[in-house]
Structures are given as C-alpha cells and as structure tokens.
Design an enzyme around this catalytic site. Structure first.
Site, short mmCIF file in Angstrom:
data_model
loop_
_atom_site.label_atom_id
_atom_site.label_comp_id
_atom_site.label_asym_id
_atom_site.label_seq_id
_atom_site.Cartn_x
_atom_site.Cartn_y
_atom_site.Cartn_z
CB CYS A 303 -0.97 -0.15 1.16
SG CYS A 303 -1.37 -1.47 1.93
NE ARG A 332 1.89 -8.81 5.47
CZ ARG A 332 0.59 -9.00 5.34
NH1 ARG A 332 -0.27 -9.80 5.90
NH2 ARG A 332 0.17 -8.37 4.17
CD GLN A 350 -1.53 -9.63 0.03
OE1 GLN A 350 -0.92 -8.62 -0.11
NE2 GLN A 350 -2.23 -9.94 1.08
CG ASP A 352 -2.00 -6.02 -2.75
OD1 ASP A 352 -3.25 -5.67 -2.25
OD2 ASP A 352 -1.09 -5.31 -2.21
CG HIS A 354 -3.72 -0.67 -2.66
ND1 HIS A 354 -2.51 -1.55 -2.96
CD2 HIS A 354 -3.89 -0.67 -1.52
CE1 HIS A 354 -1.97 -1.92 -1.84
NE2 HIS A 354 -3.12 -1.77 -0.84
CE LYS A 434 -11.28 -7.24 8.30
NZ LYS A 434 -10.25 -7.79 8.61
CG HIS A 480 -6.33 -1.51 1.17
ND1 HIS A 480 -4.88 -1.47 1.31
CD2 HIS A 480 -6.81 -0.65 1.99
CE1 HIS A 480 -4.58 -0.54 2.10
NE2 HIS A 480 -5.65 0.05 2.64
#
Length: 605
Positions: A303, A332, A350, A352, A354, A434, A480
């Site tokens: 992000c 992580r 991911q 992923d 945005h 979310k 996200h």
RNA sequence: GCCAACGUAGCUCAGUGGUAGAGCAGCGGUUUCGUAAACCGCAGGUCACAGGUUCGAAUCCUGUCGUUGGCUCCA
C-alpha cells in the site's frame, strides 16, 4: 441457514458449509435433521462432563475450567500438575466407559449464587465464572450422580446415551483465551450417535490428512521448506508453473476489469514506514536492516508504495478510479507457532491491488470487484464460502459520516448480490470497514482468501488528492483488495480442495505419453513434440517399467491425460487416451487430441 | 510468543546404552509387456545442531534451531 448453538463460554457455535472432506462432515450435519444435530450437541456436552469426572479421579488436584461441545466433538480444559500423556487418555477413556456403562441419569439443579460459590469453593476457575455472572443470572448445576458441574444444561437423559466416543488429542490453551492468563491442558474428544458415525468421522479425518497440501506438495514436487529460511516455501519448477498459471489468469482478469499492473521496490527507508504508520503499528512483524547507517524495512504490504505512485502525479476526477495491481513479494515476520505450510508463511505474494476513487465510486468498485472475484472463484471451483462484513471498531480514524457511507456502501452491495454474509461489529480495521471471504482447508480450518477493505487513513497520511469537478482538491478513498489473497495460501487451499488434481490449465504436466514397449518411444516423442508445439506441457515416460506401472505413476502424479501408444496406435497415428479420473476415451488421432487439449487449456475448461 | 509432541537415507518409517535398517523413489541390468506396482543388483545417512553423562550415545541429560497439534496473534 447456519444452525447456531451456544457454547458454555457463550461463544456461538456456527456450522460452516464447504465441499472439502472435513467440511462434508458439517455439510452432513447441516443436511441432517435438527434432532440429530441437537442429539450430538447434548451427547458431546455430556461426554465432556463424564471426561472431567474421569480426569479428576485420576488427577485429584485438577482445577477444571470449561468443557463445551464443538462442531465435531468436545473438549475440556484442566490445570493439572503435569501435562497429560497418551497413556493418560487411555486411562481416562476407560473410566469414562465405566460411567457410561453405569448409565447414570443427568439432572439439573438451580442454586443461589452464594451456594454455588460455596459448592465450587475449591475450583478457582468455576469461582471466577460464577463471580463474573450477572447478578440476576440463574445459576444451574448439572450432575450425573457421581459428578456435578456448573453448567447451563443441554444433556442426554443419562450417561448411557452418550454413544460412540473417542478422545483425540491433548493441547495447550489459555484460560479464557487470554495469553496473559494460565496455560491449561485441553483434551479434545468426539462423540457420535453410533460406531458407524464415529468411524465415518475418523475416515473423513484420515482423508483430510491424505489431501493435506503439505503432503501433496511433496508428492507432486511442487514445493518444499528448509530451516535455512523458516516458513518460506521454495517452489520447484512444477510449483512455479501453478503459481504462474494463477498469476497469468489474474492478469487476464485485470485487463478485463481495468487494472494497471505496477512494480515497486522491495525495501524502503524507514521514513516511508513512519509515514505509513507501519513503524508504529507493525514493526514487530517487519524485517528491518541497517545499510550505510540508514534503516530500511522490507515491505510487508504494497500500500505505501502504491500511495507514492499515486502521489507522483496530480490527478483529475476524470482519471478515477485508478487501480494499481502488484504481485510484489512481501515479507512478514510471523511469530513462531503461527506458521503452517503454505497457509501462513513469512514471505508470499498476493494478487494485491489498490483502487483510488471517490466516496461515490465505492459501491460500483466493490461491486465490480465482487463480480471479478465471483468469476475467478467459480472458475477455480470455489462455489461456497463464508462472507463476513466487518464494521467500525472502537479505535478508528475518519468521521462517523465517512463510516456511515462506507458501511452502507458495503452492505448495499452485499444485499444486492443476494448472498449470505455475517456481520462482525467492531471487527473492521481502524482505517475502514471490510468484507472478507473465507474458505476452509482440508482439516476444517478456515483461511481468508479474498478481502476488500476501505481505507480512509492512507490518503490522509500520504496527503493524496485529486482535482474535483469544481476545481477544489479532494481526498480520494483507497480500496485494498485481493481475490486469491496470498497466492501461496491459495495454492494450498486449492490443492486440498481438489486433492491435488488441478485443472488441466494449471497442471504442471498436462499429458504424458506411455509407450507400451521401447519400440514405441520414438513415436511417443513425436506426439510430445506436437503437443509442445501447441503449447501443451507434455512428457514421455521412457522408463523400462511395464505399462501398468507407468499408468500408476501418472495417476499418482495427477496428470490429467495419459496417452498410451503401442503397435495399434503407432500404425494408425493415434493415441489411446486415458483420463486421470479413470475413464478410457479410446483411440483418437494425434492431431485431433492436440487440438482438443490445446483448446481445453486455452479455455481453462 | 505459550503448552505439548516430534526431528534417523530424497520420501514414509523401524531401531530404548554395544559397529545404522526396511519399503518406496534413484541408478545399472534383464524383461518389451494393452490401462493403478515385472525381476535381479547397486548406491545412498555427521541419526537436526551444540554441549554434557558414560569405557561406549541415534538411544540418557541440557541448550539451540526447525516441524507438528492446539492456544494467542494475523494492521
């Protein structure tokens, strides 16, 4: 839709539906009549009492905590002077059998608070439970003559009605689920209305173990782990094909749904993590390093980098929504003890993205995302999952009005979609509400795949804006979102869902040629050449095993198509097609088969 | 991170104080076979790592690392 029962500790017991084997268990209980569900609940609850009695007989010093029924069994927590050993479980089972044979009736009794405190005065956990009960709460005790327990009831008539039971395992568990409280010893067990039902359950557990993605991953040469980089998968060539197959598919969806792929750095100076808030809130999960006397952090999320991309240019409302997608590798630091195969790892990527948009665009963006997710899940065979809408938590950023609009947008989209979803008040992220999409693994554990999260915080922290129609500068909203979530985790769930039998388009080897004798190898190789020329991943098994052994090996490798070639096929320019499912399609012209499988791959059929 | 169990060949496992084993996989050979395991042979291990006890340790003890099952966590 979900049968709901109340556990002893007040939590809701919820039955989840899925197609995986462990889940078919719950599916079975869903399809079962409510009376059976109720009977199992009462049997298991009763078995927990009988187990506690046995444990206290063997461990007189035991402090007993709680013992509720669960989705497929029961447990009871104890504080004992030494941990339970496997032999202890046998001894406990033996004592339980005695009590069950004695067929003692269950009976309830109401007690005044003082009397209850008196009766359980030497049981500190019970005293704590009683003390925490509201003043007006009715306190009840249930006994089966030789044993009594603080309990709100829900038992079979007598211990003889408990049915077929088995103690399964011992585990540690915190008192009241609080890691600052005592660590207790938990014994898990299960109970069913008949020996057949119990055997059935145990067989399902065994099947779940057989399709465990860690075992299948090894058998199919997809990936492995090594202590040199704990909880970090090494993907072998075959596993990489699967991973890339998923990524290629998502990229196609990105074209269709208007996403732009971007690439961002792996490590960032701490300044970025301070600005994003990760330095204050996520540092313990980050890999940090010092280079040239400056501190850097490896990205745990994309992000902040995407916020930088957005901020690198000025934007007009006409450009919005802007959708940045990124398959970047994340790291992580997960606490030891929480990692699990591919499902929870320390490095992953991911699907992923945005989305930077206006408040008014939230609904359409979420809607479009869910449509895309639906398309992907349907193709990949996940037709049932659990949806959870998480609403504003206590600690949060943004105005109440923003939250009102955001939550309304999400629930409207969900309502319009016509699908069921749970609402989890207070479970939203501090930066926005979310929707999460969960799917269970082979052992019944649920894993989050998709997520769509609104974020009011990131645009503030990075001072993002766009020029509105009226010329003023406005703050965009960030969404996200991920469909498959961690690609590694998704691969794990998919493997278990399909027991390793991946669809043709994802299979590392899509067809294998099985020559009957050495003189057929050359012809077999020409078949492979044609397949490869058509973009099909194929090989030929030229070992000196018999055909039967080669078929067995191909079955175990989960190869979708086996192409047997012998004298007959060679002469006719054909292959004898056998499917992974066992079906024999007979002889087909080589060119025809190549065309057919190539189309199947292209269509992701 | 916490409680517990486990760590022996590529994989699955046996081996409770006295020279490290099996099956599968691999490699070599024989066989050339019609839809889920042909036969013979060979090779393969600092018994996770470090320290300790002992004449002697895969085996007993301590620590570390890792894995597993739970718990907690999963902005």
């Amino acid at each position: 839709m979900f049968p709901v029962a109340l556990l002893d500790d007040g939590r809701l017991l919820r039955t989840v539906v899925e197609r995986s084997p462990a889940m078919s268990l719950q599916q079975a209980s869903m399809n079962a009549d409510p009376n059976l569900i109720d009977l199992r609940y009462r049997m298991r609850h009763s078995a927990a009492h009988v187990m506690a009695e046995a444990v206290v007989k063997l461990f007189p010093e035991a402090q007993i905590a709680i013992g509720p029924p669960t989705e497929d069994g029961f447990y009871y927590d104890f504080e004992v002077s030494r941990p339970f050993a496997p032999e202890d479980l046998e001894a406990i089972e033996a004592l339980m059998r005695e009590t069950i044979t004695a067929d003692r009736p269950f009976a309830g009794e109401e007690l005044a608070r003082s009397a209850a405190l008196e009766r359980f005065s030497d049981q500190k956990f019970k005293v704590e439970i009683i003390s925490d009960l509201p003043e007006d709460e009715q306190i009840t005790v249930w006994s089966h003559q030789s044993w009594e327990d603080l309990c709100r009831g829900g038992h079979v008539d007598s211990t003889g009605k408990i049915g077929a039971f088995k103690l399964l395992s011992v585990a540690g568990a915190y008192w009241r689920g609080d890691e600052k409280r005592e660590m207790l010893q938990r014994i898990y067990g299960t109970a069913w209305e008949s020996q057949e039902a119990l055997d059935d359950f145990l067989e399902r557990v065994a099947e779940a173990e057989r399709r465990d993605h860690r075992r299948v991953g090894r058998e199919l040469d997809l990936f492995f782990f090594d202590p040199i980089s704990p909880a970090s998968p090494f993907f072998l060539p075959k596993g990489t094909i699967v991973l890339n197959g998923l990524i290629d598919y998502v990229k196609e969806l990105y074209v269709k749904y208007g996403y732009q792929e971007v690439t961002t750095p792996q490590i960032f100076n701490t300044d970025l993590w301070k600005q994003s808030g990760h330095y204050d809130n996520y540092l313990e999960n980050m890999y940090m390093m010092n280079v040239d006397d400056r501190e850097y952090g490896v990205k745990p999320m994309n992000c902040p980098a995407h916020a930088m991309l957005y901020a690198a240019n000025t934007h007009s409302y006409r450009e919005l929504p802007i959708r940045y997608a990124d398959f970047g590798r994340l790291h992580r630091y997960e606490r030891s003890g929480v990692t699990h195969g591919l499902m929870r790892v320390r490095t992953f990527s991911q699907d992923d993205a945005h989305i930077f948009c206006t408040l008014d665009q939230i609904a359409q963006e979420v809607n479009s995302f869910i449509a895309m997710l639906d398309e992907a899940y349907t193709l990949l065979g996940f037709d049932r999952m659990r949806l959870a809408l998480s609403l504003r938590p206590e600690k949060r950023v943004g105005t109440d009005e923003m939250w009102d609009r955001a939550e309304a947008a999400l629930s409207q989209v969900l309502d319009a979609s016509g699908r069921e979803y749970g609402i989890e008040p207070g479970e939203g992220a501090f930066y926005g509400p979310k929707i999460d999409f969960f799917v269970p693994d082979a052992l019944g554990r649920e894993w989050q795949l998709g997520t769509v999260q609104l974020d009011f915080s990131l645009p503030e922290r990075f001072d993002l804006h766009y020029a509105a129609e009226d010329g003023t500068l406005q703050r965009p909203v960030v969404i996200h979102r991920a469909m498959l979530g961690s690609l590694e985790r998704f691969m794990g769930v998919l493997i278990e869902h399909l027991a390793g039998a991946l669809p043709v388009w994802l299979s590392p080897v899509q067809a294998t040629v099985i020559p009957i004798a050495d003189r057929h190898i050359e012809f077999g190789q020409t078949v492979v050449d044609k397949l490869r020329a058509a973009g099909v991943r194929a090989d030929v098994d030229d070992g000196n095993d018999r055909m039967n052994a080669k078929i067995r090996a191909a079955q175990q490798r989960k190869i979708p198509y086996m192409l047997v070639v012998g004298d007959r096929e060679q002469e006719a320019g054909q292959v004898a097609v056998r499917e992974r499912a066992g079906g024999n399609l007979g002889a087909v012209d080589v060119d025809e088969f190549v065309t057919r499988i190539a189309r199947e791959v292209a269509d992701r059929a």
